[in-house]
Design a protein around this motif. Structure first.
Motif, short mmCIF file in Angstrom:
data_model
loop_
_atom_site.label_atom_id
_atom_site.label_comp_id
_atom_site.label_asym_id
_atom_site.label_seq_id
_atom_site.Cartn_x
_atom_site.Cartn_y
_atom_site.Cartn_z
N CYS A 145 0.84 -1.20 0.00
CA CYS A 145 0.00 0.00 0.00
C CYS A 145 0.87 1.25 0.00
O CYS A 145 2.09 1.19 0.23
CB CYS A 145 -0.95 0.00 1.20
SG CYS A 145 -0.14 -0.20 2.80
N ALA A 146 0.22 2.37 -0.24
CA ALA A 146 0.92 3.66 -0.26
C ALA A 146 -0.12 4.75 -0.02
O ALA A 146 -1.33 4.53 -0.13
CB ALA A 146 1.63 3.89 -1.58
N ALA A 147 0.36 5.94 0.28
CA ALA A 147 -0.52 7.10 0.46
C ALA A 147 -1.06 7.55 -0.89
O ALA A 147 -0.39 7.41 -1.92
CB ALA A 147 0.25 8.24 1.12
N PRO A 148 -2.29 8.10 -0.92
CA PRO A 148 -2.83 8.60 -2.19
C PRO A 148 -1.90 9.59 -2.89
O PRO A 148 -1.79 9.57 -4.12
CB PRO A 148 -4.14 9.28 -1.75
CG PRO A 148 -4.54 8.56 -0.50
CD PRO A 148 -3.25 8.23 0.19
N GLU A 199 -0.70 9.17 -6.72
CA GLU A 199 -1.03 10.19 -7.72
C GLU A 199 0.21 10.66 -8.46
O GLU A 199 0.17 10.95 -9.66
CB GLU A 199 -1.71 11.37 -7.02
CG GLU A 199 -3.13 11.09 -6.56
CD GLU A 199 -3.69 12.22 -5.71
OE1 GLU A 199 -3.05 13.30 -5.65
OE2 GLU A 199 -4.73 12.01 -5.06
N LYS A 200 1.33 10.71 -7.76
CA LYS A 200 2.57 11.22 -8.36
C LYS A 200 3.29 10.17 -9.20
O LYS A 200 3.81 10.46 -10.28
CB LYS A 200 3.49 11.74 -7.26
CG LYS A 200 4.75 12.44 -7.77
CD LYS A 200 5.53 13.06 -6.63
CE LYS A 200 6.76 13.81 -7.15
NZ LYS A 200 7.52 14.46 -6.04
N HIS A 226 9.46 1.67 -8.51
CA HIS A 226 8.88 2.36 -7.36
C HIS A 226 9.85 2.41 -6.20
O HIS A 226 10.75 1.56 -6.07
CB HIS A 226 7.59 1.68 -6.93
CG HIS A 226 6.42 2.02 -7.80
ND1 HIS A 226 5.60 3.10 -7.56
CD2 HIS A 226 5.95 1.42 -8.93
CE1 HIS A 226 4.66 3.14 -8.49
NE2 HIS A 226 4.85 2.13 -9.34
N ASN A 227 9.64 3.39 -5.34
CA ASN A 227 10.42 3.51 -4.10
C ASN A 227 9.74 2.63 -3.05
O ASN A 227 8.67 2.97 -2.53
CB ASN A 227 10.45 4.97 -3.63
CG ASN A 227 11.44 5.17 -2.51
OD1 ASN A 227 12.54 4.61 -2.53
ND2 ASN A 227 11.07 5.95 -1.51
N LYS A 242 3.28 9.42 4.90
CA LYS A 242 3.80 10.73 4.49
C LYS A 242 4.13 10.78 3.00
O LYS A 242 4.69 11.77 2.52
CB LYS A 242 5.03 11.08 5.33
CG LYS A 242 4.66 11.36 6.78
CD LYS A 242 5.86 11.55 7.68
CE LYS A 242 5.38 11.85 9.11
NZ LYS A 242 6.50 11.91 10.08
N GLY A 243 3.79 9.70 2.26
CA GLY A 243 3.95 9.70 0.82
C GLY A 243 5.33 9.41 0.31
O GLY A 243 5.65 9.73 -0.85
#
Length: 289
Positions: free
Chosen positions: A166-169, A173-174, A187-188, A228-229
């Protein structure tokens, strides 16, 4: 009583394959265990163990004697359990081990509740992410997460866990939502103790190597960074279930998600569960389910 002298020490050494481990389990000195075994061998006029600097193992005569002593000791323990059950007040010491984070969040609050129900039971807990040896450490019980590797222990499933990527929205988006395992290399990925993430692709298990700009052995720290993305993270549901429910984190690659894994109570296979251990296991299973 003379016939019982050294029997408990003998059984403990036979099962632990170590004088030192047996002494820890019994709460006495290694020298005392050694004296009792020597006296027992002298009384039987038989060598019970082969001793080397690395290992202690039973002789043929020792194996025969162990089988009989184990049955006798089981019978004695069963008799004591019968009295304890009849008395209806479980008591004595319980020693268990559990992983640090899961233990702090889930196991220990339930252990505290259990102690309120049975105030005559004393509990010693070691929270560690090491796979400790139950016999050598004198543990009655261990809580283990995921796939079990030990076949020398009995196990009862308490509940299950599911791993999520999972990840932050804001991150998605980025950088976009990954739709295939091969996209992870772009991906990071925030990494814990291992730089491989596990997935299910069809009927096959897949292990995918990932990398990123953060490595940390704390699930809470990785969750915070993901919120925190900073990147993608793979964590069990008990870290991020609330975040997924609120939308603070968004699940990805759900088509490749592994099946649920068990969360287990483990105990030595050659001993019946004592009433207090059985009560704790049942309490954990009921509450965690």
């Amino acid at each position: 009583m003379f016939l019982w002298e050294g029997v408990s020490e003998f059984v403990a050494v036979a099962e632990a394959e170590s004088f030192t481990a047996a002494a820890k389990q019994l709460g006495i000195s290694t020298a005392q265990v050694s004296r009792q075994i020597s006296a027992l061998e002298n009384r039987l006029n038989t060598k019970l163990f082969y001793r080397t600097t690395r290992k202690v193992s039973l002789t043929e005569e020792g194996s025969i004697y162990y089988r009989h002593c184990r049955q006798l000791q089981d019978g004695l323990e069963e008799a004591e359990r019968a009295i304890s059950d009849r008395r209806g007040t479980p008591q004595g010491n319980l020693k268990l081990t559990a992983p640090v984070t899961y233990g702090e969040q889930y196991v220990m609050p339930l252990v505290a509740d259990f102690m309120l129900l049975y105030p005559e039971i004393e509990v010693t807990v070691e929270l560690t992410n090491r796979q400790v040896d139950l016999v050598e450490g004198g543990f009655d019980l261990a809580i283990r997460l995921g796939k079990l590797t030990s076949s020398s222990m009995m196990a009862k499933k308490l509940t299950t866990r599911t791993q999520y990527v999972c990840a932050a929205p804001a991150y998605l988006e980025k950088y976009g939502i990954p739709h295939s395992l091969s996209e992870l290399r772009h991906h990071n990925c925030l990494v814990g103790n291992y730089d491989h993430w596990r997935f299910q692709e069809g009927n096959k298990e897949r292990s995918v190597r990932v990398s990123g700009n953060l490595r940390c052995n704390s699930g809470f720290a990785l969750r915070d960074a993901a919120l925190k993305g900073i990147g993608l993270v793979q964590l069990p549901d008990y870290y991020i279930a609330d975040d997924l429910a609120t939308g603070a984190l968004v699940a990805a690659l759900e088509n490749f998600q592994e099946a649920e894994e068990g969360i287990w109570a483990l105990y030595p296979h050659n001993r019946h569960l004592s009433p207090k251990v059985r009560l704790l296991v049942d309490h954990l299973a009921s509450e965690l389910a």
